[in-house]
Design a protein around this motif. Structure first.
Motif, PDB file in Angstrom:
ATOM      1  N   ARG A  98      37.364  25.937  27.966  1.00 20.60           N
ATOM      2  CA  ARG A  98      37.482  25.831  29.430  1.00 20.60           C
ATOM      3  C   ARG A  98      36.179  25.311  30.013  1.00 20.60           C
ATOM      4  O   ARG A  98      36.184  24.569  30.995  1.00 20.60           O
ATOM      5  N   GLU A  99      35.059  25.707  29.420  1.00 17.50           N
ATOM      6  CA  GLU A  99      33.774  25.257  29.948  1.00 17.50           C
ATOM      7  C   GLU A  99      33.278  23.989  29.270  1.00 17.50           C
ATOM      8  O   GLU A  99      32.714  23.119  29.919  1.00 17.50           O
ATOM      9  N   PHE A 100      33.487  23.918  27.964  1.00 15.44           N
ATOM     10  CA  PHE A 100      32.847  22.841  27.220  1.00 15.44           C
ATOM     11  C   PHE A 100      33.576  22.575  25.908  1.00 15.44           C
ATOM     12  O   PHE A 100      33.941  23.509  25.192  1.00 15.44           O
ATOM     13  N   SER A 122      37.681  15.783  34.172  1.00 15.22           N
ATOM     14  CA  SER A 122      36.528  16.547  33.694  1.00 15.22           C
ATOM     15  C   SER A 122      35.256  15.733  33.880  1.00 15.22           C
ATOM     16  O   SER A 122      35.268  14.662  34.507  1.00 15.22           O
ATOM     17  N   GLN A 123      34.159  16.247  33.334  1.00 11.61           N
ATOM     18  CA  GLN A 123      32.901  15.499  33.307  1.00 11.61           C
ATOM     19  C   GLN A 123      32.594  15.174  31.852  1.00 11.61           C
ATOM     20  O   GLN A 123      32.410  16.086  31.044  1.00 11.61           O
ATOM     21  N   ASP A 133      32.262  11.116  35.742  1.00  8.52           N
ATOM     22  CA  ASP A 133      32.635  12.289  36.516  1.00  8.52           C
ATOM     23  C   ASP A 133      33.968  11.988  37.184  1.00  8.52           C
ATOM     24  O   ASP A 133      34.054  11.043  37.969  1.00  8.52           O
ATOM     25  N   ALA A 185      32.954  18.536  29.792  1.00  9.26           N
ATOM     26  CA  ALA A 185      32.580  19.767  30.482  1.00  9.26           C
ATOM     27  C   ALA A 185      33.504  19.990  31.673  1.00  9.26           C
ATOM     28  O   ALA A 185      34.039  19.046  32.258  1.00  9.26           O
ATOM     29  N   ASN A 186      33.677  21.252  31.998  1.00  7.88           N
ATOM     30  CA  ASN A 186      34.406  21.639  33.218  1.00  7.88           C
ATOM     31  C   ASN A 186      35.780  20.993  33.351  1.00  7.88           C
ATOM     32  O   ASN A 186      36.098  20.382  34.361  1.00  7.88           O
ATOM     33  N   TYR A 214      38.137  20.710  36.577  1.00  3.89           N
ATOM     34  CA  TYR A 214      37.360  21.191  37.725  1.00  3.89           C
ATOM     35  C   TYR A 214      37.902  20.603  39.029  1.00  3.89           C
ATOM     36  O   TYR A 214      37.793  21.197  40.084  1.00  3.89           O
ATOM     37  N   ASN A 215      38.530  19.403  38.926  1.00  2.00           N
ATOM     38  CA  ASN A 215      39.057  18.761  40.126  1.00  2.00           C
ATOM     39  C   ASN A 215      40.578  18.859  40.228  1.00  2.00           C
ATOM     40  O   ASN A 215      41.204  18.152  41.016  1.00  2.00           O
ATOM     41  N   LEU A 225      43.968  24.369  36.436  1.00  2.00           N
ATOM     42  CA  LEU A 225      43.022  25.396  36.041  1.00  2.00           C
ATOM     43  C   LEU A 225      43.675  26.770  36.079  1.00  2.00           C
ATOM     44  O   LEU A 225      43.483  27.603  35.199  1.00  2.00           O
TER      45      LEU A 225
END
Ligand code: ADP
Ligand code: MG
Length: 606
Positions: free
Chosen positions: A51-53, A106-107, A126, A147-148, A151-152, A157
């Motif tokens: 989820r984070e990385f 994601s990034q 990004d 990453a992330n 997130y958008n 999520l």
């Protein structure tokens, strides 16, 4: 709202949803790209279940600096150029969607260098937009860090499961690809700890040990494709478990088609069918199959995630898989030595991931499966698998009175040794002595198995032996049952029941299968009709097999019947002659074996 075209940004996010559903989809796509790039080492790092990385690093062909940004555009691929290429896809990827989809939600940081270039390229994105681009020193290969995720896309999520569950899904993908590509050295780490790794030796068995542990791996039966060539160039290879190894769900059925992991209910069913009558009801076997066929025989462009495929000849595929698996299960080979693999030993110095407990963790994941898969295959003592539950302290001392996991059960479809009958217990069990210890035989289950095999053999060769009834017996049935029986008269005729309609709701029974000669015809017919009522078996063969099992059950000796010595001896001789003597046709065990070693251990002699 007026009709308007979606912004490019929104359209990509929607499209991304089809390819990237969760962290494990990112891992899958990145690993597939690494495999397509010819990598021999693939390192996967995830944080918090991805989820984070998520980062996947490979030593493959790399991406030339000039093409790096292009790789992230939608429908950008180096694997396909003409529509005809779609008919013969040789790579795992081809749709050119994955990197674009991942980047959109994601990034991402890409670092890559192809062997022809001095310097590598680093590109950061990004939400799909390039934010920086630099030239860097880098080893040959590609590193993609994500990453992330989502997130958008807050809606996505919200649907992610806990880190533990997401991690389990990632484990599943990584272990699958590790099994299919044993020549690649895989390493998976989670929150900085290595949780799974393989040695890249090229030996599937080494990976099987890393995934399932030595105890399971050594039970498996190898399936060698060339032994059974099938039509349409289909080759089925891999490993299947003996019938003694079973789980409560299908999670250990793994299929690869031309190196691609796929889900296929039809082929899973073919495997389950091959174990028919050998497994307890509601239990599923182990199978890892690598099926190869000419690429033009399979359409892989069915779904964005490419985990479903379509075959030009699904029936041929079903038959090939079922026959290959069945053949190995019923192979009339002498009893294999314990450890079954004979000469095979893990590659020297290789103990799989056992040291770092990856196997244990893998098993924990099974344990928290939604449908509560039993983590320990039946027939294997948990302590010997090195697994940790139930807590060793809570394990009861094994005792001969407990149904011990019997080594003889591991023999699956294997024949029995010659036995000497000692006596009968409780008018239900026969005790016999074999070359290696004691056998306790369930007389009813054993007789069912014997009758079932005799019946099937008759049917295949000269036809079912039939016992005519001199005068015929009339049988009356309630309307629904009468309709059912009438519909199924042809099936029953094939099994040796000669029954004619005899007025509304009445039938005349002219003959029965010889097996049932001593039974009351009314009872025999009722049993069969009840079986027809229970079942939704659309296939004729399946329906017949069910009826045969029912017939054998009615005809078999019951528990509670006292047997004379010669009767028991005859029963044991017949059981020894069976192809699959270890289970009754419904899959329950026919016998429990206590080996000499087990006896010695129980009596404290070792
Ligand atoms: P596809 O795999 O369907 O071609 P992707 O979006 O996954 O589409 O990747 C786009 C392209 O980027 C690939 O065709 C390949 O040329 C390049 N690529 C992606 N990942 C790697 C990698 N790990 N090593 C080398 N090239 C890669
Ligand atoms: Mg790809």
């Amino acid at each position: 709202m007026p009709i308007q075209q979606l912004s490019e940004q929104l359209a990509s996010q929607i499209a991304a949803g089809e390819v990237v559903e969760r962290p494990s989809s990112v891992v899958k796509e990145l690993v597939e790209n690494a495999i397509d790039a010819g990598a021999t080492v693939i390192n996967i790092e995830v944080q918090e279940g991805g989820r984070e990385f998520i980062q996947v690093a490979d030593n493959g062909a790399g991406i030339p600096a000039a093409e790096a940004a292009t790789a992230f555009l939608r429908h950008a691929t180096s694997k396909l150029s003409r529509v005809e290429d779609l008919n013969a896809i040789q790579t795992l990827g081809f749709r050119g969607e994955a990197l674009a989809a991942i980047a959109a939600v994601s990034q991402v940081t890409l670092t890559s260098r192809s062997p022809d270039e001095e310097a590598g390229i680093r590109l950061s994105l990004d939400g799909g937009h390039v934010t920086s681009r630099t030239s860097v020193g880098a080893p040959q290969g590609t590193v993609i860090a994500v990453a992330n995720l989502f997130y958008n896309v807050p809606a996505r999520l919200k649907f992610l499961k806990t880190a533990v569950t997401e991690k389990r899904l990632i484990d599943e993908f990584v272990t699958r690809y590790a099994l299919a590509y044993p020549g690649i050295r895989f390493r998976l780490s989670h929150n900085g700890r290595i949780t799974f790794h393989t040695n890249g030796s090229g030996q599937v068995l080494d990976v099987l040990v890393a995934v399932y542990g030595l105890e399971v791996a050594r039970e498996l039966l190898p399936l060698e494709g060339e032994r059974e060539p099938h039509a349409n160039g289909i080759v089925v290879e891999g490993y299947v478990g003996p019938p003694s190894l079973h789980w409560s769900n299908r999670s250990n059925l793994t299929l690869f088609i031309n190196g691609r992991w796929v889900r296929d209910n039809n082929l899973s069913y073919a495997i389950i069918q091959a174990y028919h009558t050998l497994l307890p009801v509601g239990r599923y076997p182990f199978a890892l199959l690598f099926i190869t066929l000419p690429p033009e025989e399979v359409d892989v462009n069915v779904h964005p995630t490419k985990s479903e495929v379509r075959f030009h000849n699904p029936g041929g595929m079903f038959g090939a898989v079922q026959r290959s698996v069945r053949q190995i299960l019923t192979a009339d080979s002498p009893i294999r030595p314990v450890g079954g693999l004979g000469a095979w030993n893990p590659t020297p110095g290789w103990s799989g991931s056992l040291d770092d407990h990856a196997t244990i963790r893998h098993a924990e994941h099974w344990a928290d499966d939604d449908d509560h898969a039993s983590p320990t295959p039946a027939g294997l003592p948990q302590t010997e698998m090195g697994l940790t539950w139930p807590a060793p302290a809570a394990m009861p001392e094994p005792s001969p009175l407990h149904p011990l996991p019997a080594p003889s059960m591991n023999l699956g479809g294997q024949r029995l040794p010659i036995m000497r009958v000692v006596g009968q217990v409780g008018a239900a069990y026969i005790i016999a002595e074999g070359p290696d210890g004691i056998f306790m035989i369930d007389q009813h289950a054993a007789h069912e198995r014997i009758l079932y095999e005799q019946f099937m053999a008759q049917q295949q060769h000269q036809g079912v032996a039939v016992q005519g009834l001199v005068t015929g017996t009339a049988v009356h049935l309630p309307p629904s049952q009468a309709t059912l029986l009438e519909e199924n008269l042809p099936v029953l005729a094939h099994l040796g029941f000669q029954i004619e309609p005899f007025g509304p709701q009445a039938f005349m029974v002219r003959a029965l299968p010889a097996l049932l000669a001593r039974q009351d015809p009314q009872q025999a017919v009722t049993a069969v009709v009840e079986e027809l009522e229970r079942g939704d078996a659309p296939l004729q063969a399946e329906k017949e097999a069910k009826l045969v099992r029912r017939v054998c059950k009615s005809a078999a000796i019951k528990a509670g019947q006292t047997l004379a010595m010669p009767e028991m001896e005859a029963l044991i001789r017949q059981l020894e002659a069976c192809q699959s003597p270890h289970t009754c046709p419904h899959g329950r065990p026919t016998l429990i074996h206590l080996s000499v070693t087990q006896l010695a251990r129980e009596f404290g002699r070792t």
